[in-house]
Design a protein around this motif. Structure first.
Motif, short mmCIF file in Angstrom:
data_model
loop_
_atom_site.label_atom_id
_atom_site.label_comp_id
_atom_site.label_asym_id
_atom_site.label_seq_id
_atom_site.Cartn_x
_atom_site.Cartn_y
_atom_site.Cartn_z
N GLN A 208 1.60 11.54 -5.00
CA GLN A 208 1.44 12.52 -3.90
C GLN A 208 0.19 12.19 -3.08
OE1 GLN A 208 3.37 15.22 -3.20
NE2 GLN A 208 4.49 15.78 -5.05
N GLY A 209 -0.91 11.91 -3.76
CA GLY A 209 -2.15 11.61 -3.04
C GLY A 209 -2.06 10.33 -2.23
N ALA A 210 -1.40 9.31 -2.81
CA ALA A 210 -1.29 8.03 -2.10
C ALA A 210 -0.43 8.17 -0.85
CB ALA A 210 -0.72 6.97 -3.04
N VAL A 211 0.65 8.93 -0.95
CA VAL A 211 1.52 9.12 0.23
C VAL A 211 0.78 9.90 1.31
CG1 VAL A 211 3.62 10.26 1.04
CG2 VAL A 211 3.67 8.98 -1.09
N GLN A 212 0.03 10.92 0.91
CA GLN A 212 -0.70 11.72 1.89
C GLN A 212 -1.82 10.92 2.56
OE1 GLN A 212 0.63 14.78 2.25
NE2 GLN A 212 -0.58 15.03 4.10
N ALA A 213 -2.34 9.91 1.83
CA ALA A 213 -3.45 9.12 2.36
C ALA A 213 -3.00 7.95 3.23
CB ALA A 213 -4.31 8.59 1.20
N LEU A 214 -1.69 7.75 3.40
CA LEU A 214 -1.21 6.64 4.22
C LEU A 214 -1.69 6.80 5.66
CD1 LEU A 214 2.50 6.35 2.98
CD2 LEU A 214 0.63 4.78 2.49
N ASP A 215 -2.05 5.68 6.28
CA ASP A 215 -2.43 5.78 7.69
C ASP A 215 -1.19 6.01 8.55
OD1 ASP A 215 -1.15 3.28 8.07
OD2 ASP A 215 -3.00 2.19 7.68
N ALA A 216 -1.43 6.28 9.83
CA ALA A 216 -0.33 6.67 10.71
C ALA A 216 0.75 5.59 10.82
CB ALA A 216 -0.88 7.01 12.10
N SER A 217 0.33 4.33 10.87
CA SER A 217 1.32 3.25 11.04
C SER A 217 2.19 3.11 9.81
CB SER A 217 0.60 1.93 11.34
OG SER A 217 -0.25 1.56 10.26
N GLN A 218 1.60 3.22 8.63
CA GLN A 218 2.38 3.09 7.40
C GLN A 218 3.26 4.31 7.16
OE1 GLN A 218 3.13 0.86 4.90
NE2 GLN A 218 2.30 -0.59 6.38
N PHE A 219 2.81 5.48 7.59
CA PHE A 219 3.62 6.68 7.42
C PHE A 219 4.83 6.67 8.36
CE2 PHE A 219 4.89 11.08 7.84
CZ PHE A 219 4.74 11.58 6.56
N SER A 220 4.62 6.21 9.59
CA SER A 220 5.70 6.24 10.58
C SER A 220 6.65 5.05 10.44
CB SER A 220 5.12 6.29 11.99
OG SER A 220 4.31 5.15 12.23
N GLU A 221 6.11 3.87 10.12
CA GLU A 221 6.92 2.67 9.95
C GLU A 221 6.45 1.94 8.70
OE1 GLU A 221 6.76 0.34 13.48
OE2 GLU A 221 7.64 1.88 14.75
N PRO A 222 6.78 2.45 7.52
CA PRO A 222 6.25 1.88 6.29
C PRO A 222 6.81 0.50 5.98
CG PRO A 222 7.87 3.58 5.80
CD PRO A 222 7.65 3.62 7.28
N ASP A 223 5.95 -0.34 5.44
CA ASP A 223 6.35 -1.64 4.91
C ASP A 223 6.51 -1.48 3.40
OD1 ASP A 223 5.63 -4.28 3.50
OD2 ASP A 223 6.00 -4.93 5.56
N GLN A 224 7.68 -1.80 2.88
CA GLN A 224 7.95 -1.53 1.47
C GLN A 224 6.99 -2.25 0.54
OE1 GLN A 224 11.78 -2.76 -0.02
NE2 GLN A 224 11.80 -1.19 -1.60
N VAL A 225 6.67 -3.50 0.86
CA VAL A 225 5.75 -4.27 0.00
C VAL A 225 4.37 -3.64 -0.01
CG1 VAL A 225 4.66 -6.52 -0.35
CG2 VAL A 225 7.06 -6.40 0.35
N VAL A 226 3.87 -3.30 1.19
CA VAL A 226 2.54 -2.69 1.28
C VAL A 226 2.53 -1.32 0.61
CG1 VAL A 226 0.79 -1.83 2.88
CG2 VAL A 226 2.02 -3.95 3.39
N LEU A 227 3.60 -0.54 0.84
CA LEU A 227 3.69 0.80 0.24
C LEU A 227 3.75 0.73 -1.27
CD1 LEU A 227 3.98 3.84 0.65
CD2 LEU A 227 6.44 3.50 0.89
N LYS A 228 4.54 -0.20 -1.81
CA LYS A 228 4.65 -0.34 -3.26
C LYS A 228 3.30 -0.70 -3.87
CE LYS A 228 8.26 -2.34 -4.98
NZ LYS A 228 9.25 -3.36 -5.45
N ALA A 229 2.55 -1.61 -3.21
CA ALA A 229 1.24 -1.99 -3.72
C ALA A 229 0.27 -0.81 -3.70
CB ALA A 229 0.68 -3.15 -2.88
N ALA A 230 0.33 0.00 -2.64
CA ALA A 230 -0.57 1.15 -2.54
C ALA A 230 -0.26 2.19 -3.62
CB ALA A 230 -0.47 1.77 -1.15
N LEU A 231 1.01 2.46 -3.82
CA LEU A 231 1.39 3.46 -4.83
C LEU A 231 1.07 2.96 -6.24
CD1 LEU A 231 4.84 4.69 -3.44
CD2 LEU A 231 2.61 5.79 -3.24
#
Length: 271
Positions: A208-231
């Motif tokens: 929950q915290g990682a998703v809420q902390a995503l910047d605007a570009s990743q929230f609007s057009e997420p990259d799966q590889v980058v998102l998986k690494a962040a989570l």
């Protein structure tokens, strides 16, 4: 003399042409049949509807149910649960498209569905010619029925599927945006899955915290590889023993949202 020789040759020819007698006691040799490999019990089909449900799907739902029950399920309860889940998987298919039409924010819709399932009409409609329903014995548990699959090998990988996570935020210059994630964990065996059960709250809080902390570009057009690494980084920061390659993202939907209540949105990329 010549006649005797000719008769002897004729008799020998008949003997040679006569087929050999078959001994009925002689066993007929059959080519050996190659032993087939043992089937994987986790891929056994237990139910079919709009989707095909396999034993591994039931096992994943059992792990989720055990997490909600906080380990208070006995072996008999789990046997009953497996049988109920087989029927529930088919029953939910008719309900899902109806729920999707509810004009609510996903969080409010999910909460309402729980109330809907718990709701009991004050006056049931009688069925003509039918006997009145008998009182239910709530103390008795239904006898567990066998599932058309073998016991799961505890050494095989286990997939735990989480409920979809939906978040809506108002982003500068982009308006209201919604992100929906379907997450799952691929764990090496049942022991690893059980070990993480006690820390499921920490894992969910980290996500929950990682998703809420995503910047605007990743929230609007997420990259799966980058998102998986962040989570994964966020989870391992809270639960170090979480496997580095366990996180799966089978569902990733992002886009404009026109239905969420503005009062529940996060603005400017902040919680």
């Amino acid at each position: 003399m010549r006649t005797c020789i000719l008769i002897s040759v004729f008799i020998a020819g008949l003997a040679a042409a006569e087929p050999a007698a078959t001994n009925p006691t002689t066993a007929i040799e059959k080519p050996p049949i190659a032993a087939s490999a043992s089937p994987d019990p986790t891929v056994a089909v237990v139910a079919e509807g709009a989707f095909t449900y396999r034993q591994r799907d039931v096992d994943a739902l059992v792990l989720i149910a055990k997490r909600h029950a906080r380990g208070k399920l006995s072996s008999a309860d789990i046997d009953v649960l497996k049988q109920v889940l087989v029927r529930a998987c088919i029953a939910r298919e008719a309900l899902l498209p109806i729920i999707a039409e509810l004009p609510m924010e996903p969080a409010a819709r999910d909460a309402f569905v729980l109330d809907l399932l718990d709701y009991t009409p004050s006056t049931p409609t009688p069925i003509p010619g039918a006997a009145p329903p008998a009182a239910k014995d709530v103390s008795a548990k239904p006898a567990p029925a066998p599932i058309a699959a073998a016991a799961v090998d505890a050494s095989k990988p286990v997939i735990i599927t989480l409920p979809p996570l939906t978040r809506t935020r108002t982003l500068p210059g982009m308006g209201r945006r919604q992100l929906t994630l379907g997450l799952a964990f691929l764990l090496p065996n049942a022991a690893a899955a059980n070990a993480l059960e006690a820390k499921s709250a920490l894992i969910q809080d980290a996500i929950q915290g990682a998703v809420q902390a995503l910047d605007a570009s990743q929230f609007s057009e997420p990259d799966q590889v980058v998102l998986k690494a962040a989570l994964t980084t966020a989870i391992r920061a809270r639960v170090p023993e979480f496997p580095a390659d366990a996180l799966l993202i089978p569902q990733l939907d992002a886009g404009a949202d026109n239905h969420a209540d503005k009062s529940t949105d996060s603005s400017d990329g902040k919680p």
